[in-house]
Design a protein around this motif. Structure first.
Motif, PDB file in Angstrom:
ATOM      1  N   GLY A 190      32.913  24.253  25.170  1.00  0.00           N
ATOM      2  CA  GLY A 190      33.464  25.304  24.340  1.00  0.00           C
ATOM      3  C   GLY A 190      32.850  26.638  24.676  1.00  0.00           C
ATOM      4  N   ALA A 191      33.625  27.711  24.586  1.00  0.00           N
ATOM      5  CA  ALA A 191      33.139  29.049  24.909  1.00  0.00           C
ATOM      6  C   ALA A 191      33.727  30.060  23.937  1.00  0.00           C
ATOM      7  CB  ALA A 191      33.497  29.420  26.349  1.00  0.00           C
ATOM      8  N   TYR A 192      32.966  31.087  23.643  1.00  0.00           N
ATOM      9  CA  TYR A 192      33.378  32.082  22.665  1.00  0.00           C
ATOM     10  C   TYR A 192      34.351  33.109  23.231  1.00  0.00           C
ATOM     11  CZ  TYR A 192      29.786  30.116  19.654  1.00  0.00           C
ATOM     12  OH  TYR A 192      29.047  29.260  18.890  1.00  0.00           O
ATOM     13  N   PHE A 193      34.423  33.205  24.535  1.00  0.00           N
ATOM     14  CA  PHE A 193      35.448  34.046  25.167  1.00  0.00           C
ATOM     15  C   PHE A 193      35.634  33.559  26.591  1.00  0.00           C
ATOM     16  CE2 PHE A 193      31.527  36.128  26.325  1.00  0.00           C
ATOM     17  CZ  PHE A 193      31.736  36.622  27.604  1.00  0.00           C
ATOM     18  N   ASP A 194      36.708  33.969  27.204  1.00  0.00           N
ATOM     19  CA  ASP A 194      37.036  33.541  28.564  1.00  0.00           C
ATOM     20  C   ASP A 194      36.346  34.463  29.559  1.00  0.00           C
ATOM     21  OD1 ASP A 194      38.071  32.706  30.946  1.00  0.00           O
ATOM     22  OD2 ASP A 194      40.174  32.761  30.310  1.00  0.00           O
ATOM     23  N   VAL A 195      35.250  33.993  30.132  1.00  0.00           N
ATOM     24  CA  VAL A 195      34.479  34.827  31.043  1.00  0.00           C
ATOM     25  C   VAL A 195      35.220  35.076  32.351  1.00  0.00           C
ATOM     26  CG1 VAL A 195      33.236  32.969  32.227  1.00  0.00           C
ATOM     27  CG2 VAL A 195      32.115  35.189  31.901  1.00  0.00           C
ATOM     28  N   THR A 196      36.235  34.266  32.655  1.00  0.00           N
ATOM     29  CA  THR A 196      37.020  34.518  33.867  1.00  0.00           C
ATOM     30  C   THR A 196      38.061  35.600  33.640  1.00  0.00           C
ATOM     31  OG1 THR A 196      38.681  32.807  33.362  1.00  0.00           O
ATOM     32  CG2 THR A 196      36.709  32.122  34.554  1.00  0.00           C
ATOM     33  N   ALA A 197      38.433  35.841  32.358  1.00  0.00           N
ATOM     34  CA  ALA A 197      39.394  36.912  32.029  1.00  0.00           C
ATOM     35  C   ALA A 197      38.684  38.219  31.746  1.00  0.00           C
ATOM     36  CB  ALA A 197      40.250  36.491  30.838  1.00  0.00           C
ATOM     37  N   GLU A 198      37.451  38.155  31.255  1.00  0.00           N
ATOM     38  CA  GLU A 198      36.663  39.353  30.946  1.00  0.00           C
ATOM     39  C   GLU A 198      35.311  39.266  31.646  1.00  0.00           C
ATOM     40  OE1 GLU A 198      37.249  40.474  26.544  1.00  0.00           O
ATOM     41  OE2 GLU A 198      37.516  38.291  26.584  1.00  0.00           O
ATOM     42  N   PRO A 199      35.311  39.215  32.963  1.00  0.00           N
ATOM     43  CA  PRO A 199      34.058  38.989  33.694  1.00  0.00           C
ATOM     44  C   PRO A 199      33.295  40.280  33.950  1.00  0.00           C
ATOM     45  CG  PRO A 199      35.850  39.120  35.247  1.00  0.00           C
ATOM     46  CD  PRO A 199      36.471  39.301  33.882  1.00  0.00           C
ATOM     47  N   PRO A 200      32.026  40.154  34.305  1.00  0.00           N
ATOM     48  CA  PRO A 200      31.234  41.336  34.688  1.00  0.00           C
ATOM     49  C   PRO A 200      31.357  41.670  36.171  1.00  0.00           C
ATOM     50  CG  PRO A 200      29.818  39.429  34.550  1.00  0.00           C
ATOM     51  CD  PRO A 200      31.183  38.957  34.168  1.00  0.00           C
ATOM     52  N   GLY A 201      32.232  40.971  36.880  1.00  0.00           N
ATOM     53  CA  GLY A 201      32.397  41.194  38.311  1.00  0.00           C
ATOM     54  C   GLY A 201      33.406  40.213  38.872  1.00  0.00           C
ATOM     55  N   PRO A 202      33.502  40.105  40.190  1.00  0.00           N
ATOM     56  CA  PRO A 202      34.469  39.188  40.800  1.00  0.00           C
ATOM     57  C   PRO A 202      34.252  37.750  40.337  1.00  0.00           C
ATOM     58  CG  PRO A 202      33.466  40.615  42.443  1.00  0.00           C
ATOM     59  CD  PRO A 202      32.700  40.824  41.191  1.00  0.00           C
ATOM     60  N   VAL A 203      35.341  36.986  40.264  1.00  0.00           N
ATOM     61  CA  VAL A 203      35.303  35.569  39.895  1.00  0.00           C
ATOM     62  C   VAL A 203      35.720  34.746  41.103  1.00  0.00           C
ATOM     63  CG1 VAL A 203      36.229  33.785  38.379  1.00  0.00           C
ATOM     64  CG2 VAL A 203      35.818  36.078  37.487  1.00  0.00           C
ATOM     65  N   THR A 204      34.913  33.753  41.465  1.00  0.00           N
ATOM     66  CA  THR A 204      35.233  32.867  42.590  1.00  0.00           C
ATOM     67  C   THR A 204      35.335  31.438  42.085  1.00  0.00           C
ATOM     68  OG1 THR A 204      32.904  32.510  43.171  1.00  0.00           O
ATOM     69  CG2 THR A 204      34.019  34.385  44.195  1.00  0.00           C
ATOM     70  N   ARG A 205      36.101  30.612  42.812  1.00  0.00           N
ATOM     71  CA  ARG A 205      36.341  29.243  42.360  1.00  0.00           C
ATOM     72  C   ARG A 205      36.116  28.210  43.461  1.00  0.00           C
ATOM     73  NH1 ARG A 205      38.740  29.620  37.321  1.00  0.00           N
ATOM     74  NH2 ARG A 205      39.654  31.655  36.825  1.00  0.00           N
ATOM     75  N   SER A 206      35.559  28.616  44.576  1.00  0.00           N
ATOM     76  CA  SER A 206      35.243  27.678  45.654  1.00  0.00           C
ATOM     77  C   SER A 206      34.136  28.282  46.499  1.00  0.00           C
ATOM     78  CB  SER A 206      36.475  27.399  46.523  1.00  0.00           C
ATOM     79  OG  SER A 206      36.856  28.558  47.249  1.00  0.00           O
ATOM     80  N   ASP A 207      33.500  27.456  47.319  1.00  0.00           N
ATOM     81  CA  ASP A 207      32.451  27.960  48.215  1.00  0.00           C
ATOM     82  C   ASP A 207      33.012  29.004  49.169  1.00  0.00           C
ATOM     83  OD1 ASP A 207      30.360  26.426  47.210  1.00  0.00           O
ATOM     84  OD2 ASP A 207      30.860  24.709  48.461  1.00  0.00           O
ATOM     85  N   GLU A 208      34.246  28.786  49.610  1.00  0.00           N
ATOM     86  CA  GLU A 208      34.859  29.738  50.544  1.00  0.00           C
ATOM     87  C   GLU A 208      35.092  31.081  49.876  1.00  0.00           C
ATOM     88  OE1 GLU A 208      35.208  25.700  51.799  1.00  0.00           O
ATOM     89  OE2 GLU A 208      35.940  26.655  49.936  1.00  0.00           O
TER      90      GLU A 208
END
Length: 756
Positions: A656-674
């Motif tokens: 559970g999370a209080y907000f979506d950190v991928t929608a309101e991030p402090p910088g770029p969001v990555t989802r794989s090593d590449e």
């Protein structure tokens, strides 16, 4: 001629064989050959070996016409070995990544010793255990090669074939061969160790030693365990043939007896009906091979070895039974009674201390479940020493964490007499976790909960609909402890709302900011530069810090979400990767298995044990994290942040999370090593888009952090000053309508008002 020949005997392991072979053939060091010996396995192992041999010319499959057993299958592979060094690997075990490269480097550094020994980790079906009992020996071995005659304690290294690299000319030239039957590793290991002129050690976990749930030979009781006597008879026949090794006879005699006594004491090996005969065989071995003047070493086996020379089985059985069962039981009961009595006496002492008046000049501090002297409590304590020196500060630490208290710090250990006296009389309590449940909240005392950062994941009451994350967590107990809070420190409105909802208790929120982060706001370049210098990081190097957080859906097991070696390699020259694990992962076996190895090889720097995380943040030029609360702290530095959220959906569903950190991030969001590597190679980690995201994040979550949080807490809590009374006349950031006036420290008649 390859550098390494890896011999893998194979029998009825088709479910594990591919993983074993992949762990060898997939090593970063490629100058190898693999001799896989099919010991007439009745399952599909032979076909698997042939398929691998067809794909990779480095693997040679040797098929035996009949089953000969583990030891002789290893022997059958030796004539096919052409490498400088021979290694053996059981076909249900695996090499750890990078092992052979580390072995090659160590051999080069020690000028090709006869034997190189490395460590292993036991892997159970439910997860990994810790490092072996020999870990300390390997760590203390030093950089130079040695002989066992100089350092006999190294005969206590684990008696297996697969934790060593043997120089092939040495191994074959001495005619070492594995005998049929169980315990075949022991005589070959001891022959090689006492014969070798130069032995080196590699302090690295190299093998994942699988503890099979069923079918392990050493956990199958029966007459086969009597093979141990024939194996050791062969060892002592070898010593007789080599008079130059007479010095080793007492050492190996003691080791043999230790091994035999260990075996007879285990019901999963020697059946109850066979123990009398087994013991007689040990006594016969003792009389036949005891060296003149032999004295048992002063260890746990000393009494048993002495009884071998003096008493028949029935007497020894009686003595050892009384000692192990009765003696241990009596000792345990006595210890429990002493512990219970001491606890009751201390409780009475505590109740008496609670009758005494509160000491208005006494404050207690605790951090990290009393295992650290860090964080917000430390920052408040330091500022209190300057602004409120009349209030004495005492730290509470666990008995095994007293080294965390800096020199000159007054501290008490939990459970001690002074601990109960101090806790009964202190007026001010500062903690970033909860205090023990048996402590009493006295009227007039002030409990300040500093928390451990801005919350992203669900906490306390919000965990009720997250059974996976709540497992093992007593929410009712947490809330009962929360009922003792008077003041909750917050760094932003988000935290204030979350804490009031997750902890529906009677406390007031103090919009103070995070005291530990004052150094980040005011500028702590000296501390960051000091850490960089101590770690050998040049002033022109760019430091990237990676801080992963634990996963509730991987409880008890840590899964690396980032390929650390690949990330370190992807960073441009002049970059340094630092890794800091969550405190709950600091002692995890995977840290020794992966992180410490990469640290030793210089691929990255492990800063998990650095005491003050603020210094690590100051030393870093960029942060890579998943869902760690450190992102909120690091944002204060206005430096690039990359969020690696490869499992965000699973994490949010389970924790559970209080907000979506991928929608309101402090910088770029990555989802794989590449994608993570691309963020750095493309420059996206520090471009204009990254800066815009970071600015919005800072505006929301760094609201009250102005560098004066610790001072604000000291003035409001310890000195009872009104809002706005800061040393430089600035706005104190407090929300006056939500924060009550705190009684002055030296006003003995003051009572704490009710908070709503």
């Amino acid at each position: 001629m390859p550098r390494f020949s890896v011999i893998v005997p194979v029998f009825k392991v088709q479910g594990f064989l591919r993983a074993c072979l992949d762990s060898v053939l997939g090593q970063s060091f490629h100058d190898i050959e693999v001799i896989a010996v099919d010991d007439c396995s009745p399952d599909g192992c032979g076909a698997i070996l042939d398929a691998y041999a067809a794909r990779d010319p480095r693997l040679k499959a040797v098929h035996l016409p009949e089953n000969v057993g583990l030891g002789r299958a290893r022997n059958a592979g030796l004539p096919h070995a052409t490498g400088d060094y021979v290694l053996f690997l059981d076909s249900d075990d695996r090499y750890t990544p990078g092992l052979l490269r580390a072995v090659a480097d160590r051999l080069d550094a020690t000028r090709d010793p006869d034997i190189l020994v490395f460590d292993h980790v036991r892997t159970h079906w439910w997860g990994r255990a810790g490092r072996s009992d020999a870990a300390d020996l390997l760590e203390q071995a030093g950089a130079d090669a040695f002989a066992v005659r100089e350092r006999p304690e190294y005969l206590r290294l684990f008696l297996v074939a697969w934790n060593k690299a043997y120089r092939r000319d040495f191994f074959v030239g001495n005619g070492f061969q594995y005998r049929p039957g169980l315990y075949e590793d022991a005589p070959v290991t001891y022959r090689a160790m006492v014969t070798a002129e130069r032995i080196a050690c590699l302090d690295r976990v190299g093998v994942e030693y699988r503890q099979r749930r069923q079918g392990a030979i050493t956990r199958t009781p029966g007459r086969r365990h009597f093979d141990i006597f024939e194996q050791y008879e062969g060892l002592f026949a070898f010593l007789t043939e080599r008079p130059g090794l007479d010095w080793a006879r007492p050492l190996l005699f003691e080791r043999a007896l230790d091994h035999m006594l260990f075996t007879v004491a285990r019901p999963e090996r020697v059946l109850r009906g066979d123990r009398k005969e087994f013991y007689r065989r040990i006594r016969a071995f003792y009389r036949r091979h005891v060296p003149p003047g032999f004295v048992p070493p002063p260890d746990s086996r000393r009494a048993e070895i002495r009884l071998l020379a003096l008493a028949p089985y029935h007497r020894v059985h009686l003595c050892l039974g009384l000692w192990r069962r009765g003696g241990d039981a009596v000792g345990r009961k006595a210890a429990r009674l002493r512990e219970l009595l001491a606890r009751q006496v201390k409780r009475c002492w505590y109740r008496l201390q609670l009758r005494r008046r509160l000491d208005p000049a006494l404050a207690v501090y605790s951090a990290g479940h009393s295992r650290a002297v860090t964080g917000d409590p430390l920052a408040i304590h330091a500022r209190a020493a300057e602004l409120a020196p009349q209030v004495r500060g005492v730290w509470v630490v666990q008995p095994d964490a007293v080294d965390q208290a800096p020199p000159g710090t007054d501290f008490v250990t939990t459970g001690s007499w002074r601990y109960y006296r101090v806790m009964a009389r202190a007026t001010y309590w500062f903690n970033d976790c909860n205090w023990a449940g048996d402590l009493v909240k006295r009227p007039g005392s002030v409990h300040v909960q500093t928390h451990r950062g801005t919350p992203l994941k669900y906490m306390a009451l919000d965990l009720l609909d997250r059974p996976g994350a709540r497992h093992g967590t007593n929410v009712r107990g947490i809330l009962r402890r929360g009922d003792r809070w008077d003041v909750s420190l917050v760094a932003n409105r988000h935290s204030e709302e979350v804490w009031q909802r997750a902890y529906p208790c009677h406390f007031a929120s103090l919009r103070s900011g995070s005291p530990r982060n004052d150094v980040l706001v005011r500028g702590g370049a000296g501390r960051g530069a000091g850490l960089r210098a101590r770690l050998g990081i040049g002033p022109s190097e760019t430091v990237v810090l990676y801080t992963p957080t634990p996963r509730d859906y991987r409880r008890g097991r840590h899964v690396w979400r980032v390929d650390l070696e690949a990330l370190a390699a992807a960073l441009a020259p002049g970059h340094r990767l630092l890794v800091r694990l969550h405190p709950s992962l600091a002692g995890h076996p995977d840290r020794a298995l992966v992180l410490r190895d990469l640290h030793r090889r210089g691929a990255l720097t492990d800063v998990t044990d650095e005491r003050h995380v603020e210094d690590v943040l100051l030393a870093a030029d960029a942060l890579v994290t998943d869902y760690s609360a450190l992102m909120f702290d690091y944002a204060l530095l206005d430096r690039p942040i990359v969020v690696h959220a490869d499992d965000w959906a699973a994490y949010r569903a389970t924790r559970g999370a209080y907000f979506d950190v991928t929608a309101e991030p402090p910088g770029p969001v990555t989802r794989s090593d590449e994608e993570l590597a691309e963020a750095f190679t493309s420059g996206a980690w520090r471009d204009a888009g990254s800066a815009r995201l970071r600015a919005a994040f800072r505006e929301r979550f760094c609201e009250y952090d102005d560098g004066r949080a610790a001072e604000r807490v000291v003035r409001r809590i310890l000195l009872g000053e009104a809002a706005g009374a800061t040393s430089d006349g600035g706005n104190d950031g407090g929300g006056g309508d939500t924060v009550v006036r705190i009684p002055r420290a030296l006003d003995r008649s003051a009572r704490l008002p009710e908070y709503s």
